[in-house]
Design a protein around this motif. Structure first.
Motif, PDB file in Angstrom:
ATOM      1  N   LEU A   1       0.824  -1.208   0.000  1.00 18.94           N
ATOM      2  CA  LEU A   1       0.000   0.000   0.000  1.00 18.94           C
ATOM      3  C   LEU A   1       0.863   1.265   0.000  1.00 18.94           C
ATOM      4  O   LEU A   1       0.535   2.252  -0.672  1.00 18.94           O
ATOM      5  CB  LEU A   1      -0.929  -0.005   1.215  1.00 18.94           C
ATOM      6  CG  LEU A   1      -2.062  -1.038   1.220  1.00 18.94           C
ATOM      7  CD1 LEU A   1      -2.815  -0.992   2.545  1.00 18.94           C
ATOM      8  CD2 LEU A   1      -3.019  -0.818   0.058  1.00 18.94           C
ATOM      9  N   LYS A   2       1.968   1.242   0.736  1.00 23.67           N
ATOM     10  CA  LYS A   2       2.846   2.418   0.779  1.00 23.67           C
ATOM     11  C   LYS A   2       3.566   2.622  -0.551  1.00 23.67           C
ATOM     12  O   LYS A   2       3.835   3.760  -0.956  1.00 23.67           O
ATOM     13  CB  LYS A   2       3.862   2.264   1.922  1.00 23.67           C
ATOM     14  CG  LYS A   2       3.249   2.417   3.299  1.00 23.67           C
ATOM     15  CD  LYS A   2       4.303   2.475   4.396  1.00 23.67           C
ATOM     16  CE  LYS A   2       5.037   1.158   4.554  1.00 23.67           C
ATOM     17  NZ  LYS A   2       6.036   1.209   5.654  1.00 23.67           N
TER      18      LYS A   2
ATOM     19  N   PRO B   1       0.683   4.571  -3.350  1.00 21.19           N
ATOM     20  CA  PRO B   1      -0.116   5.423  -2.447  1.00 21.19           C
ATOM     21  C   PRO B   1      -1.571   5.616  -2.862  1.00 21.19           C
ATOM     22  O   PRO B   1      -2.412   5.926  -2.013  1.00 21.19           O
ATOM     23  CB  PRO B   1       0.643   6.754  -2.476  1.00 21.19           C
ATOM     24  CG  PRO B   1       2.033   6.401  -2.876  1.00 21.19           C
ATOM     25  CD  PRO B   1       1.895   5.261  -3.819  1.00 21.19           C
ATOM     26  N   SER B   2      -1.885   5.442  -4.137  1.00 16.70           N
ATOM     27  CA  SER B   2      -3.267   5.627  -4.585  1.00 16.70           C
ATOM     28  C   SER B   2      -4.123   4.379  -4.385  1.00 16.70           C
ATOM     29  O   SER B   2      -5.344   4.421  -4.535  1.00 16.70           O
ATOM     30  CB  SER B   2      -3.281   6.007  -6.073  1.00 16.70           C
ATOM     31  OG  SER B   2      -2.743   4.943  -6.855  1.00 16.70           O
ATOM     32  N   SER B   3      -3.488   3.260  -4.042  1.00 18.17           N
ATOM     33  CA  SER B   3      -4.204   1.983  -3.973  1.00 18.17           C
ATOM     34  C   SER B   3      -5.023   1.861  -2.700  1.00 18.17           C
ATOM     35  O   SER B   3      -4.832   2.598  -1.728  1.00 18.17           O
ATOM     36  CB  SER B   3      -3.221   0.815  -4.058  1.00 18.17           C
ATOM     37  OG  SER B   3      -2.354   0.802  -2.938  1.00 18.17           O
ATOM     38  N   ARG B   4      -5.945   0.895  -2.734  1.00 19.39           N
ATOM     39  CA  ARG B   4      -6.785   0.605  -1.574  1.00 19.39           C
ATOM     40  C   ARG B   4      -6.765  -0.895  -1.301  1.00 19.39           C
ATOM     41  O   ARG B   4      -6.347  -1.691  -2.150  1.00 19.39           O
ATOM     42  CB  ARG B   4      -8.232   1.069  -1.809  1.00 19.39           C
ATOM     43  CG  ARG B   4      -8.366   2.572  -1.963  1.00 19.39           C
ATOM     44  CD  ARG B   4      -9.811   2.957  -2.239  1.00 19.39           C
ATOM     45  NE  ARG B   4     -10.665   2.692  -1.075  1.00 19.39           N
ATOM     46  CZ  ARG B   4     -10.917   3.586  -0.126  1.00 19.39           C
ATOM     47  NH1 ARG B   4     -10.376   4.796  -0.189  1.00 19.39           N
ATOM     48  NH2 ARG B   4     -11.712   3.297   0.892  1.00 19.39           N
TER      49      ARG B   4
ATOM     50  N   VAL C   1       1.115   3.061   7.172  1.00 19.93           N
ATOM     51  CA  VAL C   1       0.055   3.423   6.223  1.00 19.93           C
ATOM     52  C   VAL C   1      -0.699   4.630   6.787  1.00 19.93           C
ATOM     53  O   VAL C   1      -1.323   4.548   7.844  1.00 19.93           O
ATOM     54  CB  VAL C   1      -0.924   2.257   5.984  1.00 19.93           C
ATOM     55  CG1 VAL C   1      -2.067   2.687   5.065  1.00 19.93           C
ATOM     56  CG2 VAL C   1      -0.186   1.061   5.382  1.00 19.93           C
TER      57      VAL C   1
ATOM     58  N   ARG D   1      -8.216   4.163   3.449  1.00 17.56           N
ATOM     59  CA  ARG D   1      -7.600   3.338   2.405  1.00 17.56           C
ATOM     60  C   ARG D   1      -7.933   1.856   2.532  1.00 17.56           C
ATOM     61  O   ARG D   1      -7.727   1.093   1.579  1.00 17.56           O
ATOM     62  CB  ARG D   1      -6.069   3.504   2.436  1.00 17.56           C
ATOM     63  CG  ARG D   1      -5.608   4.903   2.065  1.00 17.56           C
ATOM     64  CD  ARG D   1      -4.118   4.913   1.818  1.00 17.56           C
ATOM     65  NE  ARG D   1      -3.745   4.061   0.695  1.00 17.56           N
ATOM     66  CZ  ARG D   1      -2.485   3.717   0.407  1.00 17.56           C
ATOM     67  NH1 ARG D   1      -1.486   4.136   1.193  1.00 17.56           N
ATOM     68  NH2 ARG D   1      -2.220   2.962  -0.620  1.00 17.56           N
TER      69      ARG D   1
END
Length: 394
Positions: free
Chosen positions: A226-227, A230-233, A259, A265
């Motif tokens: 996830l880091k 950054p746009s992901s969920r 996170v 997120r």
């Protein structure tokens, strides 16, 4: 893992001592007779085990085999009725005393009894401990040994339990060809929906595995993914998320791993009561992240059936310090993906697990291809070929 084996073995030794073993069987030794097979399980209903036993019950060759199911299902449903229609004899043994079921199996002249629950809820290991059939096998429902020396064999395969495995079992392993499971998808399931990323503009990772499988190391690795994007969920589903305390604790773990704003997120879903709605929920994710060291089984098959690729981790990864090397439960995802020729999604280290997830996330055309082809690829593979699989089991 040796400690866990020893716990099973010592339990089995003590438990068996409480039950008298059958010493005389009524089975016929006539080589021309039908072999009488018994399956005993509490899970002959809409349950994970049912999706892996249905094809076998349906495709057994009735000219050579007589099939009896001993069902300790608490709440029968439509799946129970369908499974019942496949077999020669169905015995409802819920609530029956141990000796009643043992006597029933002996009187039915069962040659081979296959137990399908292991140490899971409502099992009948009490019956198995009496050895009511001359040959007993454990399969499907539990990813470890029963610990009972009166269970002779355990069905597995050469990927999930390689020939050089160091994991111990009280049973002798029988490695089935290709893969040890055969999957029958649920009926009435809709087609895979388009990728969420095409509409959302961001990648959604997901996992519907049991929350107990999502340990701190899994959280740490998922947090790194996830880091890095950054746009992901991330979407995670568990019935325990009905509790606000559980949700807050889960988010706090990811916050500790760096996170930012995990509440915004990471979407946490509770129990979805209808199976078709549960399967439709896979449409919320672009790809599935498997757990380790205890990998998914039913959730992996469901994900693939809904066109969602799964990133899984092979056992013996270099960073492992848990002692779970060569572990059956670790390798289930590997054998399932190998069976449908999806080896590109199998990682050999934690670093590669992260790398494969990020590479796939950046390759939307590949994700689109998976969405369009995974279901058909799976249905045309050996893992869904009930006739061939059952012939090999026989």
């Amino acid at each position: 893992i040796n400690d866990i084996y020893e716990a099973h073995r010592s339990w089995g030794e003590e438990y068996q001592a409480e039950f008298p073993v059958v010493t005389k069987y009524k089975v016929s030794r006539d080589p021309s007779k039908k072999l009488r097979i018994g399956y005993i399980s509490p899970d002959f209903f809409v349950h994970s085990v049912s999706y892996f036993i249905e094809a076998i019950l349906k495709h057994h060759h009735r000219d050579s085999f007589h099939i009896t199911c001993y069902s300790s299902v608490v709440r029968p449903d439509h799946k129970t009725e369908r499974l019942k229609s496949y077999v020669d004899s169905w015995k409802h043994v819920t609530g029956f005393l141990t000796q009643q079921v043992v006597n029933m199996i002996v009187e039915d002249e069962i040659d081979i009894l296959v137990e399908l629950a292991g140490h899971t809820a409502n099992n009948r290991l009490d019956v198995v401990a009496c050895k009511p059939a001359p040959i007993q096998i454990t399969w499907i429902g539990y990813p470890n040994t029963t610990g009972l020396s009166r269970v002779d064999y355990r069905f597995t395969d050469a990927v999930v339990d390689p020939p050089n495995t160091t994991q111990k079992y009280t049973e002798k392993l029988i490695r089935l060809p290709n893969v040890f499971l055969c999957y029958t998808p649920a009926e009435g399931v809709g087609d895979p929906v388009p990728l969420p990323v095409l509409q959302n503009g961001f990648i959604t990772f997901g996992s519907f595995n049991n929350l107990a499988k999502i340990n701190l190391k899994v959280c740490e690795v998922w947090a790194k993914i996830l880091k890095a994007l950054p746009s992901s969920r991330l979407v995670v589903k568990s019935k325990t998320f009905v509790s606000e305390k559980v949700r807050q604790k889960f988010w706090s773990i990811f916050e500790k791993f760096g996170v930012l704003s995990p509440v915004s997120r990471i979407d946490l879903m509770g129990l979805i009561p209808f199976h078709e709605h549960h399967l439709a929920s896979y449409g919320l994710m672009d790809m599935s992240l498997d757990t380790f060291p205890y990998a998914g089984t039913t959730t992996t098959m469901e994900s693939l059936y809904m066109g969602v690729p799964v990133i899984t981790l092979r056992t013996n990864y270099p960073e492992d310090t848990t002692g779970w090397r060569d572990c059956h439960a670790c390798n289930v995802g590997v054998t399932l993906l190998t069976a449908i020729e999806c080896e590109r999604c199998i990682a050999d280290s934690l670093e590669e697990y992260i790398q494969k997830a990020l590479e796939l996330a950046s390759d939307v055309p590949r994700l689109v291809g998976y969405r369009k082809t995974l279901r058909e690829k799976m249905l045309s593979s050996y893992i869904c070929n009930g006739e061939e699989f059952t012939t090999n089991v026989e």
